[in-house]
Design a protein around this motif. Sequence first.
Motif, PDB file in Angstrom:
ATOM      1  N   PHE A  47       0.827  -1.208   0.000  1.00  0.00           N
ATOM      2  CA  PHE A  47       0.000   0.000   0.000  1.00  0.00           C
ATOM      3  C   PHE A  47       0.866   1.264   0.000  1.00  0.00           C
ATOM      4  N   ALA A  48       1.939   1.269   0.796  1.00  0.00           N
ATOM      5  CA  ALA A  48       2.761   2.476   0.898  1.00  0.00           C
ATOM      6  C   ALA A  48       3.583   2.681  -0.374  1.00  0.00           C
ATOM      7  N   GLY A  49       4.370   1.674  -0.752  1.00  0.00           N
ATOM      8  CA  GLY A  49       5.309   1.837  -1.855  1.00  0.00           C
ATOM      9  C   GLY A  49       4.628   2.008  -3.202  1.00  0.00           C
ATOM     10  N   ILE A  68      10.792  -1.675  -6.800  1.00  0.00           N
ATOM     11  CA  ILE A  68      11.401  -3.004  -6.601  1.00  0.00           C
ATOM     12  C   ILE A  68      10.510  -3.792  -5.649  1.00  0.00           C
ATOM     13  N   GLU A  69       9.993  -4.914  -6.109  1.00  0.00           N
ATOM     14  CA  GLU A  69       9.093  -5.729  -5.281  1.00  0.00           C
ATOM     15  C   GLU A  69       9.467  -7.197  -5.466  1.00  0.00           C
ATOM     16  N   GLN A  70       9.617  -7.887  -4.324  1.00  0.00           N
ATOM     17  CA  GLN A  70      10.089  -9.271  -4.400  1.00  0.00           C
ATOM     18  C   GLN A  70       9.013 -10.260  -4.868  1.00  0.00           C
ATOM     19  N   VAL A  73       2.920 -11.305  -7.047  1.00  0.00           N
ATOM     20  CA  VAL A  73       1.515 -11.081  -6.661  1.00  0.00           C
ATOM     21  C   VAL A  73       1.486 -10.549  -5.232  1.00  0.00           C
ATOM     22  N   TYR A  74       0.784  -9.437  -5.054  1.00  0.00           N
ATOM     23  CA  TYR A  74       0.630  -8.847  -3.720  1.00  0.00           C
ATOM     24  C   TYR A  74      -0.701  -9.317  -3.142  1.00  0.00           C
ATOM     25  N   THR A  75      -0.671  -9.886  -1.947  1.00  0.00           N
ATOM     26  CA  THR A  75      -1.917 -10.288  -1.280  1.00  0.00           C
ATOM     27  C   THR A  75      -2.221  -9.240  -0.214  1.00  0.00           C
ATOM     28  N   ALA A 111      14.169  -9.250  -4.951  1.00  0.00           N
ATOM     29  CA  ALA A 111      14.348  -8.792  -3.571  1.00  0.00           C
ATOM     30  C   ALA A 111      15.528  -7.843  -3.502  1.00  0.00           C
ATOM     31  N   ALA A 112      15.353  -6.733  -2.779  1.00  0.00           N
ATOM     32  CA  ALA A 112      16.483  -5.840  -2.493  1.00  0.00           C
ATOM     33  C   ALA A 112      17.252  -6.444  -1.327  1.00  0.00           C
ATOM     34  N   THR A 113      18.554  -6.582  -1.478  1.00  0.00           N
ATOM     35  CA  THR A 113      19.339  -7.279  -0.447  1.00  0.00           C
ATOM     36  C   THR A 113      20.275  -6.352   0.320  1.00  0.00           C
ATOM     37  N   ALA A 195       2.378  -2.865  16.614  1.00  0.00           N
ATOM     38  CA  ALA A 195       2.248  -3.982  15.678  1.00  0.00           C
ATOM     39  C   ALA A 195       1.336  -3.541  14.541  1.00  0.00           C
ATOM     40  N   ARG A 196       1.421  -4.249  13.452  1.00  0.00           N
ATOM     41  CA  ARG A 196       0.563  -3.989  12.291  1.00  0.00           C
ATOM     42  C   ARG A 196      -0.920  -4.163  12.661  1.00  0.00           C
ATOM     43  N   CYS A 197      -1.739  -3.231  12.233  1.00  0.00           N
ATOM     44  CA  CYS A 197      -3.201  -3.311  12.313  1.00  0.00           C
ATOM     45  C   CYS A 197      -3.733  -3.664  13.716  1.00  0.00           C
ATOM     46  N   GLY A 324       4.952   3.769   5.462  1.00  0.00           N
ATOM     47  CA  GLY A 324       4.158   2.572   5.752  1.00  0.00           C
ATOM     48  C   GLY A 324       4.481   2.003   7.112  1.00  0.00           C
ATOM     49  N   ASP A 325       4.202   0.723   7.281  1.00  0.00           N
ATOM     50  CA  ASP A 325       4.327   0.095   8.594  1.00  0.00           C
ATOM     51  C   ASP A 325       5.749   0.133   9.150  1.00  0.00           C
ATOM     52  N   ALA A 326       6.753   0.199   8.286  1.00  0.00           N
ATOM     53  CA  ALA A 326       8.150   0.163   8.755  1.00  0.00           C
ATOM     54  C   ALA A 326       8.539   1.435   9.511  1.00  0.00           C
ATOM     55  N   SER A 335      -1.550   1.066   9.493  1.00  0.00           N
ATOM     56  CA  SER A 335      -2.711   0.654   8.694  1.00  0.00           C
ATOM     57  C   SER A 335      -2.440   0.900   7.213  1.00  0.00           C
ATOM     58  N   ALA A 336      -3.193   0.186   6.364  1.00  0.00           N
ATOM     59  CA  ALA A 336      -3.070   0.384   4.918  1.00  0.00           C
ATOM     60  C   ALA A 336      -3.576   1.766   4.536  1.00  0.00           C
ATOM     61  N   PHE A 337      -4.608   2.210   5.240  1.00  0.00           N
ATOM     62  CA  PHE A 337      -5.165   3.538   4.978  1.00  0.00           C
ATOM     63  C   PHE A 337      -4.062   4.587   5.147  1.00  0.00           C
ATOM     64  N   ALA A 338      -3.365   4.527   6.300  1.00  0.00           N
ATOM     65  CA  ALA A 338      -2.295   5.487   6.567  1.00  0.00           C
ATOM     66  C   ALA A 338      -1.131   5.277   5.603  1.00  0.00           C
TER      67      ALA A 338
HETATM   68  C1  LIG Z   1      -5.294  -9.380   8.902  1.00  0.00           C
HETATM   69  C2  LIG Z   1      -5.016  -7.939   8.600  1.00  0.00           C
HETATM   70  C3  LIG Z   1      -6.073  -7.062   8.380  1.00  0.00           C
HETATM   71  C4  LIG Z   1      -5.832  -5.717   8.114  1.00  0.00           C
HETATM   72  N1  LIG Z   1      -6.891  -4.882   7.894  1.00  0.00           N
HETATM   73  C5  LIG Z   1      -6.667  -3.570   7.617  1.00  0.00           C
HETATM   74  C6  LIG Z   1      -7.775  -2.702   7.347  1.00  0.00           C
HETATM   75  O1  LIG Z   1      -8.954  -3.102   7.361  1.00  0.00           O
HETATM   76  N2  LIG Z   1      -7.502  -1.406   7.048  1.00  0.00           N
HETATM   77  C7  LIG Z   1      -6.221  -0.924   7.034  1.00  0.00           C
HETATM   78  O2  LIG Z   1      -6.058   0.262   6.758  1.00  0.00           O
HETATM   79  N3  LIG Z   1      -5.158  -1.732   7.297  1.00  0.00           N
HETATM   80  C8  LIG Z   1      -5.345  -3.033   7.579  1.00  0.00           C
HETATM   81  N4  LIG Z   1      -4.277  -3.871   7.833  1.00  0.00           N
HETATM   82  C9  LIG Z   1      -2.898  -3.304   7.885  1.00  0.00           C
HETATM   83  C10 LIG Z   1      -2.270  -3.184   6.503  1.00  0.00           C
HETATM   84  O3  LIG Z   1      -2.300  -4.402   5.820  1.00  0.00           O
HETATM   85  C11 LIG Z   1      -0.831  -2.703   6.607  1.00  0.00           C
HETATM   86  O4  LIG Z   1      -0.798  -1.568   7.458  1.00  0.00           O
HETATM   87  C12 LIG Z   1      -0.312  -2.341   5.227  1.00  0.00           C
HETATM   88  O5  LIG Z   1      -0.263  -3.494   4.423  1.00  0.00           O
HETATM   89  C13 LIG Z   1       1.054  -1.679   5.316  1.00  0.00           C
HETATM   90  O6  LIG Z   1       1.505  -1.394   4.014  1.00  0.00           O
HETATM   91  P1  LIG Z   1       3.058  -1.396   3.672  1.00  0.00           P
HETATM   92  O7  LIG Z   1       3.119  -1.007   2.237  1.00  0.00           O
HETATM   93  O8  LIG Z   1       3.803  -0.623   4.679  1.00  0.00           O
HETATM   94  O9  LIG Z   1       3.518  -2.917   3.866  1.00  0.00           O
HETATM   95  P2  LIG Z   1       3.102  -4.227   3.035  1.00  0.00           P
HETATM   96  O10 LIG Z   1       1.692  -4.160   2.643  1.00  0.00           O
HETATM   97  O11 LIG Z   1       3.533  -5.397   3.857  1.00  0.00           O
HETATM   98  O12 LIG Z   1       3.989  -4.169   1.733  1.00  0.00           O
HETATM   99  C14 LIG Z   1       5.377  -4.309   1.797  1.00  0.00           C
HETATM  100  C15 LIG Z   1       5.869  -4.893   0.504  1.00  0.00           C
HETATM  101  O13 LIG Z   1       7.288  -4.807   0.476  1.00  0.00           O
HETATM  102  C16 LIG Z   1       7.810  -5.988  -0.110  1.00  0.00           C
HETATM  103  N5  LIG Z   1       9.206  -6.133   0.353  1.00  0.00           N
HETATM  104  C17 LIG Z   1       9.642  -6.227   1.625  1.00  0.00           C
HETATM  105  N6  LIG Z   1      10.985  -6.324   1.664  1.00  0.00           N
HETATM  106  C18 LIG Z   1      11.405  -6.291   0.375  1.00  0.00           C
HETATM  107  C19 LIG Z   1      12.690  -6.365  -0.230  1.00  0.00           C
HETATM  108  N7  LIG Z   1      13.819  -6.477   0.493  1.00  0.00           N
HETATM  109  N8  LIG Z   1      12.759  -6.317  -1.578  1.00  0.00           N
HETATM  110  C20 LIG Z   1      11.634  -6.200  -2.331  1.00  0.00           C
HETATM  111  N9  LIG Z   1      10.388  -6.140  -1.804  1.00  0.00           N
HETATM  112  C21 LIG Z   1      10.285  -6.170  -0.467  1.00  0.00           C
HETATM  113  C22 LIG Z   1       6.878  -7.067   0.375  1.00  0.00           C
HETATM  114  O14 LIG Z   1       6.937  -8.210  -0.466  1.00  0.00           O
HETATM  115  C23 LIG Z   1       5.521  -6.365   0.334  1.00  0.00           C
HETATM  116  O15 LIG Z   1       4.852  -6.568  -0.892  1.00  0.00           O
HETATM  117  C24 LIG Z   1      -4.489  -5.230   8.083  1.00  0.00           C
HETATM  118  C25 LIG Z   1      -3.428  -6.111   8.296  1.00  0.00           C
HETATM  119  C26 LIG Z   1      -3.680  -7.453   8.566  1.00  0.00           C
HETATM  120  C27 LIG Z   1      -2.530  -8.387   8.794  1.00  0.00           C
END
Ligand SMILES: Cc1cc2nc3c(=O)[nH]c(=O)nc-3n(C[C@H](O)[C@H](O)[C@H](O)COP(=O)(O)OP(=O)(O)OC[C@H]3O[C@@H](n4cnc5c(N)ncnc54)[C@H](O)[C@@H]3O)c2cc1C
Length: 430
Positions: A47-49, A68-70, A73-75, A111-113, A195-197, A324-326, A335-338
Amino acid sequence: MRTKSALLGKTRRQILHGAAGAAAAALWPRSSIGQTAPRVVIVGGGFAGASCARALRGADARLAVTLIEQRRVYTAPPLSNGVLGGLRALANQQFGYGKIAAAGIAVVNAAATAVDAKMRTVALATGDKVAYDRLVLAPGIDFRWGSLPGYDEAAAAKMPHAWTADGEQIDLLRRQLDAMEDGGLVVIAAPANPARCPPGPYERASMIAHYLKSKKPRAKLVILDAKDTFTMQRLFQDAWKELYPGLIEWISLSAGGSVSSVDAATRTIETDFGEYKPAVANVIPPQKAAPIAALAGVADRTGWCPVDPITFESQQQPNIHVIGDAAISGAMPKSAFAASLEGELCAASIVRLMAGERPAAPKLVSNCYSLVAPDYAISIASVYHPVDGQYVEVEGAGGVSPLGAPPAFRAEEAKFADAWFRTNTSAIFG
Ligand SMILES: Cc1cc2nc3c(=O)[nH]c(=O)nc-3n(C[C@H](O)[C@H](O)[C@H](O)COP(=O)(O)OP(=O)(O)OC[C@H]3O[C@@H](n4cnc5c(N)ncnc54)[C@H](O)[C@@H]3O)c2cc1C
């Protein structure tokens, strides 16, 4: 308890106070671009990147944007608990990167290493190196493997966390629930904050309870919690009493809920107060920023990444932003929203910084929906602004769903949850 009102109708762009729009209008001074296009590299296509990459592409076509995404498919984790409840198919959560690439973003599936902050390069598992002028790290979370004795990557294959963008983990937990006999015990081990979410474990308990109620009515679910309170607690507990009476037991930290060790071979979970042998164990362990953050030198001793809240630039490494979460984002939940808003805001800041300007302080919102049953959702929304280098809640803004609301209100929120997910993921992944 405040209740939500006007926030529900706000769009993401209104909330950003036009920051991204202003960035789109920004022009590069000649001196800052020279002969080559400025290169912005983003690690992590969640969501962030991915939203950051989209916003950069939209801001100025002359930027060279690389994502860069490892994973191919993003779930998406939001609403993935609905898969466990039997409400949604896993395929509804999954997105590829084809449309992002078609929008003019160079997508590198690797993957970025490592990151060389001096040479401004990112090393890939393929052996290649990608050069950047500015780097955005959006890698999400990893687990503190080893901090919960007995829980490592091998244990996660038996006691799934199902807490990342990895579809196999959600699928595994779903299959374990399907295979469980009626009368079995399901245990969710919920982590301490940060923690996440924050509402995620309780949404998950609700969705699994919904599944058990109809398919395995003699089964029980226990939440072993490393906390004494949790977000939207009254709303969740009222709903559990009404919808799933006697099915969910929540054991707080003080009541002995903190998990001290696990044994995946015997599927045993130990707390200071006793031992559980569930048929299905969902262990959500303690977390930190994903490994590339530490490798890039942007994570501190907490395991998370301190950033400037206006630009999201690392406080430890210049020219590297973390979103994002990091990132450490003060009171803002992970959160994904944030994360999506941070992506857009960071893109706007990068454009301004490259043009030699200082970005303005933003206001950010996070609005998290939680499914409790089909046609029944609750939510919490808050507005944040930076004060003394950290995001704090804006007093009097935001709110939570009201207690005791009629079914039509809960059903409406379930529709909002679905609409938010569809709008957000289609804006990002196309
Ligand atoms: C069960 C569950 C329910 C949730 N429900 C909600 C909700 O209803 N609403 C909401 O706002 N949030 C929700 N969240 C939280 C939300 O999913 C996260 O806050 C959000 O995904 C954070 O986005 P992000 O981009 O920081 O991280 P991520 O979504 O984890 O994306 C990070 C990406 O980076 C990639 N990556 C990591 N390291 C490397 C590397 N070295 N090289 C290349 N690629 C790399 C990963 O493969 C991944 O695709 C929920 C979370 C969970 C677990």
